[in-house]
Design a protein around this motif. Structure first.
Motif, short mmCIF file in Angstrom:
data_model
loop_
_atom_site.label_atom_id
_atom_site.label_comp_id
_atom_site.label_asym_id
_atom_site.label_seq_id
_atom_site.Cartn_x
_atom_site.Cartn_y
_atom_site.Cartn_z
N GLU A 136 -12.52 -33.02 -36.85
CA GLU A 136 -13.19 -34.13 -36.18
C GLU A 136 -12.20 -35.11 -35.57
O GLU A 136 -11.04 -35.20 -35.98
N ALA A 137 -12.71 -35.78 -34.56
CA ALA A 137 -12.01 -36.87 -33.90
C ALA A 137 -13.06 -37.92 -33.57
O ALA A 137 -14.24 -37.60 -33.43
N MET A 138 -12.65 -39.16 -33.44
CA MET A 138 -13.56 -40.26 -33.11
C MET A 138 -13.19 -40.80 -31.74
O MET A 138 -12.02 -40.85 -31.37
N THR A 139 -14.22 -41.20 -31.00
CA THR A 139 -13.99 -41.83 -29.70
C THR A 139 -15.09 -42.85 -29.44
O THR A 139 -16.16 -42.77 -30.04
N GLU A 140 -14.81 -43.77 -28.58
CA GLU A 140 -15.82 -44.73 -28.17
C GLU A 140 -16.34 -44.40 -26.77
O GLU A 140 -17.29 -45.02 -26.31
N ARG A 141 -15.73 -43.42 -26.13
CA ARG A 141 -16.05 -43.12 -24.73
C ARG A 141 -16.73 -41.76 -24.59
O ARG A 141 -16.14 -40.74 -24.93
N ASN A 142 -17.94 -41.74 -24.07
CA ASN A 142 -18.68 -40.49 -23.86
C ASN A 142 -17.90 -39.52 -22.98
O ASN A 142 -17.97 -38.30 -23.20
#
Length: 183
Positions: A136-142
């Motif tokens: 997994e990785a997290m992002t705030e940008r679609n």
């Protein structure tokens, strides 16, 4: 925050490749108790609400997590909101008082490994299901999601993962119980 996640079925060989190749973070014991909304069927809306109790290195942590519907057809990517809990039993009591119903508790042993900044691999041994690998990785940008999915899939494929799984452990366990006449 958007959690970009891929999961695949794993073998002892895949577990060993991860252990040999990546930096061990820690071993955790998870108890994830899932709840059903009193007015909305999460199985139809593809949402989840859980209380996770996580134990590691003599520590205890608890979180309430809401997971929104999956946002693409190839991964488990979804909006995730997580808050720490100081007293998970009292929070469970609040949910039940509001009409939420406990569905099932998923128990697993998780080993976490650092891949690179922002990317973590988890080796999961799920009670009643077997071995899985999650990345997994997290992002705030679609707009970052497709590129991250491709990158995570490439890492898992390189490790030998041939079969991917979009369903949650909860969905897999409920399906298994239904097939065995226990649901």
């Amino acid at each position: 925050m958007i959690e970009v996640e891929l999961k695949g079925y794993a073998s002892d060989e895949i577990f060993q490749r991860v252990r040999d190749e990546f930096e061990f973070i820690r071993k955790e014991y998870h108890e994830d108790t899932y709840y059903q909304h009193p007015c909305r069927d999460f199985s139809e809306t593809d949402e989840a609400l859980r209380i996770r109790i996580r134990r590691f290195n003599g520590h205890f942590e608890a979180f309430m997590t809401y997971k929104g519907p999956k946002i693409d057809e190839h991964s488990k990517t979804r909006k995730e909101i997580e808050v720490p809990l100081s007293d998970p039993d009292k929070h469970a009591e609040i949910l039940e008082s509001l009409g939420f119903v406990e569905v099932l508790t998923v128990s697993k042993v998780r080993e976490k490994y650092y891949v690179e900044k922002g990317i973590i691999i988890a080796l999961d041994e799920v009670e009643g299901l077997g071995k899985f690998i999650e990345i997994e990785a997290m992002t705030e940008r679609n707009e970052d999601v497709p590129q991250l999915i491709d990158k995570l899939r490439a890492i898992l494929t390189e490790l030998g993962v041939e079969r991917f799984e979009r369903r949650s452990y909860l969905e897999l366990l409920l399906e298994k119980e239904g097939a065995n006449g226990e649901a």
